[in-house]
Write an enzyme that holds these catalytic residues in place. Structure first.
Site, PDB file in Angstrom:
ATOM      1  N   ILE A  72       4.525 -26.188 -77.534  1.00 42.66           N
ATOM      2  CA  ILE A  72       5.421 -27.163 -76.905  1.00 42.66           C
ATOM      3  C   ILE A  72       6.853 -26.962 -77.389  1.00 42.66           C
ATOM      4  O   ILE A  72       7.083 -26.526 -78.518  1.00 42.66           O
ATOM      5  CB  ILE A  72       4.920 -28.602 -77.185  1.00 42.66           C
ATOM      6  CG1 ILE A  72       5.552 -29.616 -76.235  1.00 42.66           C
ATOM      7  CG2 ILE A  72       5.102 -28.985 -78.647  1.00 42.66           C
ATOM      8  CD1 ILE A  72       4.832 -30.955 -76.203  1.00 42.66           C
ATOM      9  N   CYS A  73       7.807 -27.251 -76.508  1.00 40.54           N
ATOM     10  CA  CYS A  73       9.227 -27.259 -76.851  1.00 40.54           C
ATOM     11  C   CYS A  73       9.835 -28.517 -76.224  1.00 40.54           C
ATOM     12  O   CYS A  73       9.116 -29.483 -75.996  1.00 40.54           O
ATOM     13  CB  CYS A  73       9.925 -25.976 -76.380  1.00 40.54           C
ATOM     14  SG  CYS A  73       9.989 -25.784 -74.588  1.00 40.54           S
ATOM     15  N   ARG A  74      11.103 -28.529 -75.922  1.00 41.09           N
ATOM     16  CA  ARG A  74      11.703 -29.727 -75.328  1.00 41.09           C
ATOM     17  C   ARG A  74      11.359 -29.859 -73.848  1.00 41.09           C
ATOM     18  O   ARG A  74      10.974 -30.916 -73.391  1.00 41.09           O
ATOM     19  CB  ARG A  74      13.221 -29.733 -75.522  1.00 41.09           C
ATOM     20  CG  ARG A  74      13.858 -31.040 -75.013  1.00 41.09           C
ATOM     21  CD  ARG A  74      15.359 -31.093 -75.220  1.00 41.09           C
ATOM     22  NE  ARG A  74      16.002 -30.016 -74.496  1.00 41.09           N
ATOM     23  CZ  ARG A  74      16.898 -29.190 -75.022  1.00 41.09           C
ATOM     24  NH1 ARG A  74      17.285 -29.315 -76.257  1.00 41.09           N
ATOM     25  NH2 ARG A  74      17.417 -28.229 -74.298  1.00 41.09           N
TER      26      ARG A  74
END
Length: 121
Positions: A72-74
């Protein structure tokens, strides 16, 4: 449900939450955002390794090695890159569609570095 895109398999935030939470999660949530983003707010129990470090050859923390990874990232862009890079290294990795923005919008918990209520930076 896995979603297949041109850049590889993706999961929804709800599936990511169910796979990486609870008493016996079947995968590790790997957050690849940079340190200030992580510090401001991340999913409880997530493991942190910035994409920049992965690209530079960093290894995964012990608790993530040999386990399925939900990356996951932003917003979902960096996590796609990280999942592809990790899959190239032999890891079983999928990325989270919509990233932490979608995670928080779905009502999943976000904590700061002290375990208090966090925010997405």
């Amino acid at each position: 449900m896995f979603l297949f895109r041109r850049n590889g398999p993706r999961v929804t935030v709800d599936e990511a939450h169910s796979r990486t939470s609870g008493d016996r999660p079947d995968a590790v949530l790997l957050d690849v955002r940079e340190k200030p983003e992580w510090t401001a707010g991340h999913a409880p129990g997530a493991v942190h390794v910035p994409l920049t470090e992965l690209v530079a050859g960093a290894t995964l923390p012990a608790q993530a090695r040999g386990r399925p990874l939900v990356v996951i990232c932003r917003s979902g862009h960096r996590s796609q890159q990280a999942a592809k890079l990790l899959a190239g290294r032999g890891a079983q990795a999928v990325d989270v569609e919509g990233g932490m923005n979608a995670w928080a919008a779905a009502g999943h918990p976000v904590v700061d570095e002290r375990g208090n209520s966090g925010q997405i930076a």
